[in-house]
Design a protein around this motif. Sequence first.
Motif, PDB file in Angstrom:
ATOM      1  N   LEU A   1       0.859  -1.187   0.000  1.00  0.00           N
ATOM      2  CA  LEU A   1       0.000   0.000   0.000  1.00  0.00           C
ATOM      3  C   LEU A   1       0.894   1.236   0.000  1.00  0.00           C
ATOM      4  O   LEU A   1       1.506   1.563   1.015  1.00  0.00           O
TER       5      LEU A   1
ATOM      6  N   CYS B   1      -2.081   4.726  -7.144  1.00  0.00           N
ATOM      7  CA  CYS B   1      -0.785   4.221  -7.638  1.00  0.00           C
ATOM      8  C   CYS B   1      -0.894   2.842  -8.288  1.00  0.00           C
ATOM      9  O   CYS B   1       0.008   2.416  -8.991  1.00  0.00           O
TER      10      CYS B   1
ATOM     11  N   CYS C   1      -1.332  -1.930  -5.320  1.00  0.00           N
ATOM     12  CA  CYS C   1      -1.899  -2.904  -4.374  1.00  0.00           C
ATOM     13  C   CYS C   1      -2.904  -3.827  -5.057  1.00  0.00           C
ATOM     14  O   CYS C   1      -3.860  -4.262  -4.429  1.00  0.00           O
TER      15      CYS C   1
END
Length: 229
Positions: free
Chosen positions: A195, A202, A205
């Motif tokens: 994370l 991003c 994850c």
Amino acid sequence: MVQSAELQPGLFGLRLEMEPRLVQACEPGRYLMLTVGESSDPYLPRPYWVRRVSKLWVNLFVGVNGIGSRWLATRRPGDRLDFFGPLGLRLELPPRTRRLLLSGDHSGLNCLLALADNALASGVEVSLVLQEVDDTSARLAPPDVEILSALDADALAWADALYAVGDHSLVQSARTALRSAGSRIPAFGVPHAPLACGVGACYGCVVETRNGARLSCVDGPAFPLVDLT
Ligand code: FES
């Protein structure tokens, strides 16, 4: 922060004081993204499971494995910590759960204990399988939780719901045990995922499921065990 204690070599317990509305939001399965340094090294915040222990306090476990966690573990009472959150979706008990089985390792311990607290408060019996965890960690569990040595057919026959929290192999082994036992109880995996941002920006994850890729931070952290690939 109001307290820091080394629970065993390399594992620290931190007690944080926060606004009551934030403490209230620290439900099982949720986590804080904490800044772990005073400069930009480490640059990224780190996720930590939270466990609510009063109307003002939450507990974190910090395993020291790098400069960021070492910095965090050595904060002292009165120090202020920067964070955002809590993030993630609350872990729910399936309806009519009376006997909850939890399985996990060190890294998922605080999440498991938060789940156990909530279940016990609802009159649900709880058993906990701790993998690769020593007796000191097992003693952190509430006294009403039965500690089991293995996630086996007997444990699954007793339970009517399961959560497995840990790395990919641990979650997959729970899935295998469930299948081998022919158990059809509601079962969920909380696989560790890196994370970095915590807010779906991003794509670091990603969790692969039978329904396609999901993001642990915004779609999870829990997924039906049968859906995880
Ligand atoms: S942590 Fe960045 S998308 Fe999930």
